[in-house]
Design a protein around this motif. Structure first.
Motif, PDB file in Angstrom:
ATOM      1  N   PHE A 198      73.285  39.423  15.730  1.00 21.16           N
ATOM      2  CA  PHE A 198      73.238  39.405  14.323  1.00 21.16           C
ATOM      3  C   PHE A 198      73.196  38.749  13.750  1.00 21.16           C
ATOM      4  CE2 PHE A 198      74.921  43.563  15.932  1.00 21.16           C
ATOM      5  CZ  PHE A 198      74.059  44.517  15.648  1.00 21.16           C
ATOM      6  N   ILE A 199      71.961  38.211  12.979  1.00 20.53           N
ATOM      7  CA  ILE A 199      72.064  36.324  12.751  1.00 20.53           C
ATOM      8  C   ILE A 199      72.320  36.787  11.173  1.00 20.53           C
ATOM      9  CG2 ILE A 199      71.097  34.449  12.367  1.00 20.53           C
ATOM     10  CD1 ILE A 199      69.643  34.619  14.893  1.00 20.53           C
ATOM     11  N   VAL A 200      73.185  36.175  10.127  1.00 21.60           N
ATOM     12  CA  VAL A 200      72.941  36.686   8.718  1.00 21.60           C
ATOM     13  C   VAL A 200      72.211  35.833   8.039  1.00 21.60           C
ATOM     14  CG1 VAL A 200      73.994  37.351   6.097  1.00 21.60           C
ATOM     15  CG2 VAL A 200      74.672  38.081   8.722  1.00 21.60           C
ATOM     16  N   GLY A 201      71.015  35.180   7.193  1.00 26.67           N
ATOM     17  CA  GLY A 201      70.547  34.510   6.454  1.00 26.67           C
ATOM     18  C   GLY A 201      70.631  34.485   5.256  1.00 26.67           C
ATOM     19  N   LYS A 202      70.676  33.423   4.177  1.00 30.44           N
ATOM     20  CA  LYS A 202      70.793  33.185   2.851  1.00 30.44           C
ATOM     21  C   LYS A 202      70.420  34.544   2.258  1.00 30.44           C
ATOM     22  CE  LYS A 202      70.268  30.881  -1.350  1.00 30.44           C
ATOM     23  NZ  LYS A 202      69.471  29.376  -1.992  1.00 30.44           N
ATOM     24  N   TYR A 203      69.150  35.303   3.111  1.00 30.28           N
ATOM     25  CA  TYR A 203      68.325  36.454   2.054  1.00 30.28           C
ATOM     26  C   TYR A 203      67.936  37.463   2.856  1.00 30.28           C
ATOM     27  CZ  TYR A 203      68.524  34.105  -2.049  1.00 30.28           C
ATOM     28  OH  TYR A 203      69.527  33.170  -3.475  1.00 30.28           O
ATOM     29  N   ASN A 204      68.794  37.488   4.271  1.00 26.98           N
ATOM     30  CA  ASN A 204      67.932  38.349   5.490  1.00 26.98           C
ATOM     31  C   ASN A 204      68.723  38.252   6.261  1.00 26.98           C
ATOM     32  OD1 ASN A 204      67.357  35.832   7.691  1.00 26.98           O
ATOM     33  ND2 ASN A 204      66.043  35.400   6.767  1.00 26.98           N
ATOM     34  N   VAL A 255      67.583  43.957  20.259  1.00 32.14           N
ATOM     35  CA  VAL A 255      68.180  45.183  20.077  1.00 32.14           C
ATOM     36  C   VAL A 255      68.169  46.089  20.910  1.00 32.14           C
ATOM     37  CG1 VAL A 255      66.906  47.621  18.274  1.00 32.14           C
ATOM     38  CG2 VAL A 255      66.674  45.474  17.731  1.00 32.14           C
ATOM     39  N   THR A 256      69.110  46.973  21.002  1.00 34.94           N
ATOM     40  CA  THR A 256      69.741  47.875  21.251  1.00 34.94           C
ATOM     41  C   THR A 256      69.720  49.110  20.653  1.00 34.94           C
ATOM     42  OG1 THR A 256      72.390  48.106  21.261  1.00 34.94           O
ATOM     43  CG2 THR A 256      70.936  46.399  22.774  1.00 34.94           C
ATOM     44  N   ASP A 257      69.646  51.157  21.745  1.00 31.51           N
ATOM     45  CA  ASP A 257      69.567  52.449  21.466  1.00 31.51           C
ATOM     46  C   ASP A 257      70.777  51.821  20.196  1.00 31.51           C
ATOM     47  OD1 ASP A 257      67.708  52.922  22.398  1.00 31.51           O
ATOM     48  OD2 ASP A 257      68.795  54.006  24.935  1.00 31.51           O
ATOM     49  N   LYS A 258      72.430  51.280  20.466  1.00 30.17           N
ATOM     50  CA  LYS A 258      73.702  51.481  19.370  1.00 30.17           C
ATOM     51  C   LYS A 258      72.868  51.272  18.165  1.00 30.17           C
ATOM     52  CE  LYS A 258      76.243  51.810  23.283  1.00 30.17           C
ATOM     53  NZ  LYS A 258      78.083  51.146  23.851  1.00 30.17           N
ATOM     54  N   ASP A 259      71.931  49.738  17.838  1.00 27.10           N
ATOM     55  CA  ASP A 259      71.557  49.213  17.021  1.00 27.10           C
ATOM     56  C   ASP A 259      71.200  50.248  15.429  1.00 27.10           C
ATOM     57  OD1 ASP A 259      72.281  46.797  17.767  1.00 27.10           O
ATOM     58  OD2 ASP A 259      70.585  46.405  18.222  1.00 27.10           O
ATOM     59  N   GLY A 260      70.889  50.915  16.454  1.00 26.02           N
ATOM     60  CA  GLY A 260      69.776  52.313  14.940  1.00 26.02           C
ATOM     61  C   GLY A 260      70.670  52.113  14.173  1.00 26.02           C
ATOM     62  N   GLY A 261      70.027  52.884  12.675  1.00 27.92           N
ATOM     63  CA  GLY A 261      71.296  53.563  11.670  1.00 27.92           C
ATOM     64  C   GLY A 261      71.133  52.889  10.581  1.00 27.92           C
ATOM     65  N   THR A 262      71.528  53.193   9.111  1.00 30.78           N
ATOM     66  CA  THR A 262      71.571  52.173   8.493  1.00 30.78           C
ATOM     67  C   THR A 262      71.804  51.336   7.689  1.00 30.78           C
ATOM     68  OG1 THR A 262      71.353  54.103   7.262  1.00 30.78           O
ATOM     69  CG2 THR A 262      71.693  53.101   5.267  1.00 30.78           C
ATOM     70  N   TYR A 311      62.219  50.568   5.677  1.00 30.33           N
ATOM     71  CA  TYR A 311      62.874  50.972   6.813  1.00 30.33           C
ATOM     72  C   TYR A 311      61.763  49.865   8.336  1.00 30.33           C
ATOM     73  CZ  TYR A 311      61.385  54.512  10.278  1.00 30.33           C
ATOM     74  OH  TYR A 311      61.174  55.589  11.842  1.00 30.33           O
ATOM     75  N   LYS A 312      62.444  50.577   9.032  1.00 32.06           N
ATOM     76  CA  LYS A 312      62.182  49.895  10.412  1.00 32.06           C
ATOM     77  C   LYS A 312      61.763  50.512  11.292  1.00 32.06           C
ATOM     78  CE  LYS A 312      61.612  45.358   8.604  1.00 32.06           C
ATOM     79  NZ  LYS A 312      60.230  44.884   8.690  1.00 32.06           N
ATOM     80  N   MET A 313      60.844  50.395  12.364  1.00 30.25           N
ATOM     81  CA  MET A 313      60.883  50.898  13.274  1.00 30.25           C
ATOM     82  C   MET A 313      60.668  49.148  14.970  1.00 30.25           C
ATOM     83  SD  MET A 313      58.052  54.090  15.425  1.00 30.25           S
ATOM     84  CE  MET A 313      58.855  55.105  14.691  1.00 30.25           C
ATOM     85  N   VAL A 314      61.504  49.906  15.568  1.00 28.99           N
ATOM     86  CA  VAL A 314      61.566  48.313  16.716  1.00 28.99           C
ATOM     87  C   VAL A 314      61.779  48.855  17.831  1.00 28.99           C
ATOM     88  CG1 VAL A 314      63.519  47.422  15.852  1.00 28.99           C
ATOM     89  CG2 VAL A 314      61.682  45.644  17.178  1.00 28.99           C
ATOM     90  N   GLN A 315      61.118  48.417  19.014  1.00 30.45           N
ATOM     91  CA  GLN A 315      61.132  49.501  20.464  1.00 30.45           C
ATOM     92  C   GLN A 315      62.350  48.021  20.977  1.00 30.45           C
ATOM     93  OE1 GLN A 315      57.653  48.143  22.570  1.00 30.45           O
ATOM     94  NE2 GLN A 315      57.975  48.897  24.542  1.00 30.45           N
ATOM     95  N   ARG A 316      62.959  48.578  21.725  1.00 34.70           N
ATOM     96  CA  ARG A 316      64.011  48.060  22.539  1.00 34.70           C
ATOM     97  C   ARG A 316      63.834  46.772  23.201  1.00 34.70           C
ATOM     98  NH1 ARG A 316      65.141  52.181  27.295  1.00 34.70           N
ATOM     99  NH2 ARG A 316      65.753  53.436  24.814  1.00 34.70           N
ATOM    100  N   ASN A 317      65.087  46.006  23.074  1.00 33.46           N
ATOM    101  CA  ASN A 317      65.369  45.129  23.226  1.00 33.46           C
ATOM    102  C   ASN A 317      64.066  43.686  22.667  1.00 33.46           C
ATOM    103  OD1 ASN A 317      66.485  45.421  25.318  1.00 33.46           O
ATOM    104  ND2 ASN A 317      65.035  46.002  27.004  1.00 33.46           N
TER     105      ASN A 317
END
Length: 534
Positions: free
Chosen positions: A114-120, A126-133, A74-80
């Motif tokens: 969105f940067i997809v790495g090998k294991y991450n 981050v914007t408000d729309k990025d929130g979710g599962t 679970y992550k909580m991050v501030q906008r931007n």
């Protein structure tokens, strides 16, 4: 009757399968509930009856299961801000896994943030729309596993809005507002600020805090202020922007409610009393024409109060006062509508002057070749003409080596070691009411040496040491002093002699000892005295 048997071969040798590790179904199916690495091998199924039998073989290969050993959290991050999810996997080396990231069970949007790495997976800005599962899905040709985590995007609250003033009274008003979005972080409090458009337009002052669950508050007001209010929301991330200001509300004028604080009375000169106070703030004026009435009278004397008006200042000087006497002092606020309540009385003192006499009955007792004790009678307080802060002690030796010490030994006793470089071989004492010396603690035996650019050790041996002793009173003002008859032979030395020492008034009040051929001081000179130890 049909009979089915299962065998397992290791190399050319086979064995009939039996036991709890296997499940034999009626339809001829063999089940291995918990396959292990050593379950690999060749399995044979033999079916037969009275007419004959048939055999079939199958090769079983066991692979390591695919596992996610570091799941996203679970992550909580501030906008931007920036956030990363980890998805570390373990798999059989003979298999080729594929890792796919999903958001809310759907594919990620085609966004360079969105940067997809090998294991991450990393999300930038981050914007408000990025929130979710977010789900990490791992597939191989044999199995599939997944793990999910929630991203919450937070930020400072949006500012409150729709401020309204109701229930307007002379000394209070009700303020109501509508909360802004808390941006996924609960509002912990609101800060209420006010502007006084009449006296300080454009400057906002803190008024009070209220709990984050409140949207209405009753505010206390001061008279003669043109109020406007604004509200700031606060959560764990920070403060919102201020709300738009409320409408303005002008309160009626009234007499002052308070008087100045921190009333002090001190003397800048012997015949002056300086009365000082902390003036009222603008919002405390309560009406136009703020000013003060300053009153004083000598304490313990049957005198009437003397009162004078003073403008909106913080000091008034009374001239022609006796030297260092206590005064009762009052400072009362008033404006065009009247006086504040009766003020409290403070005690102050008129200006100080130099002590009138030097300490008397100076005694020097030589304990040994390295230690001497000095004693004197304290100066009576009525002759100090100021706050007694202690005594100055000074010494000299015939070669001009000087030492100056400050002692707060107000009981008339002082003891020093006289051995080695920079130490004392004689003493002088001075009653001192110099404000510069007020930092020491009364009653101690502490001292400070101020040597005349010479830290040579004492050149005298036991039985042959020479000492000079005298008493100083005031800020460098010198007076003759009586010397004990018990001391050895005493000899006066003329001014300017290499072994002599003298002092003169110090305009900065530092009480410094001076050496050399100098003119006589304004109020007196030191009498240099010599004696020889036994």
């Amino acid at each position: 009757m049909l009979e089915i048997l299962f065998s397992r071969f290791k190399g050319a040798k086979g064995s009939i399968l039996q036991g709890d590790h296997y499940v034999f179904h009626n339809n001829g199916t063999l089940e291995i509930p918990v396959a292990q690495k050593d379950s690999s091998g060749t399995y044979a199924c033999v079916a037969g009856n009275k007419l004959g039998k048939v055999q079939n073989e199958v090769q079983l290969e066991i692979k390591e299961p695919t596992m996610i050993i570091k799941q996203p959290e679970y992550k909580m991050v501030q906008r931007n801000g920036q956030v990363s999810f980890e998805c570390t996997i373990k798999y059989d080396p003979t298999l080729i896994p594929t890792v796919t990231w999903l958001k809310d069970s759907g594919e990620l949007s085609n966004d360079e943030r969105f940067i997809v790495g090998k294991y991450n997976l990393t999300i930038m800005n981050v914007t408000d729309k990025d929130g979710g599962t977010y789900t990490c899905l791992v597939n191989t040709t044999l199995d599939s596993v997944s793990a999910s985590a929630v991203l919450t995007v937070v930020d400072r609250p949006d500012p409150p809005f729709d401020l309204e003033l109701t229930d307007k009274q002379e000394r209070s008003v009700q303020l109501t507002w509508v909360p802004g979005d808390d941006n996924n972080s609960p509002i912990t409090k609101y800060i209420i600020e006010y502007e006084d458009a009449m006296h300080e337009p454009g400057i906002w002052h803190y008024h009070m805090d209220v709990l984050g669950i409140q949207t209405t508050v009753q505010l206390k007001l001061s008279p003669y202020v043109k109020y406007s209010f604004r509200v700031i929301a606060v959560n764990e991330i920070g403060k919102s922007q201020p709300s738009d200001p409320s409408e303005r509300y002008l309160t009626e004028s009234a007499k002052p409610d308070e008087n100045p604080t921190v009333i002090q009375g001190n003397g800048s000169e012997p015949d002056k009393l300086v009365i000082m106070w902390e003036p009222l703030k603008r919002i405390q004026s309560n009406g136009p024409g703020l000013r003060y009435q300053v009153s004083w009278r000598q304490k313990d004397v049957d005198d009437e109060w003397t009162s004078v008006p003073a403008a909106n200042v913080s000091k008034y000087i009374v001239s022609g006062t006796p030297t260092f006497v206590p005064y009762e002092i009052k400072v009362q606020a008033l404006n065009d509508l009247g006086f504040a309540p009766e003020p409290s009385t403070a005690i102050g003192y008129s200006g100080e002057d130099l002590p009138m006499v030097a300490p008397e009955n100076l005694e020097v007792h030589v304990v040994n070749s390295t230690l001497a004790k000095v004693r004197w009678d304290p100066v009576p307080l009525n002759l100090v003409r100021g706050h007694l802060r202690g005594y100055n002690t000074m010494s000299r030796r015939p070669d001009g080596y000087l030492s100056n010490s400050e002692s707060e030994a107000v009981d008339g006793h002082f003891q020093r070691d006289a051995t080695g470089a920079g130490t004392t071989r004689g003493a002088a004492a001075a009653a001192d009411n110099d404000p510069e010396l007020s930092g020491e603690k009364t009653g101690t035996k502490s001292h400070r040496e101020e040597d005349a650019a010479d830290d040579r050790p004492c050149p005298c041996a036991a039985g042959g040491s020479h000492f000079g002793t005298a008493v100083l009173a005031g800020n460098g003002t010198a007076f003759p002093s009586a010397i004990s008859e018990a001391q050895p032979a005493l000899t006066s030395l003329p001014a300017g002699d290499p072994g002599s020492w003298s002092t003169f008034p110090d305009p900065e009040g530092m009480g410094r000892l001076q050496m050399g051929n100098v003119p006589p001081p304004r109020l007196g000179v030191i009498i240099p005295l010599i004696f020889t130890t036994p």
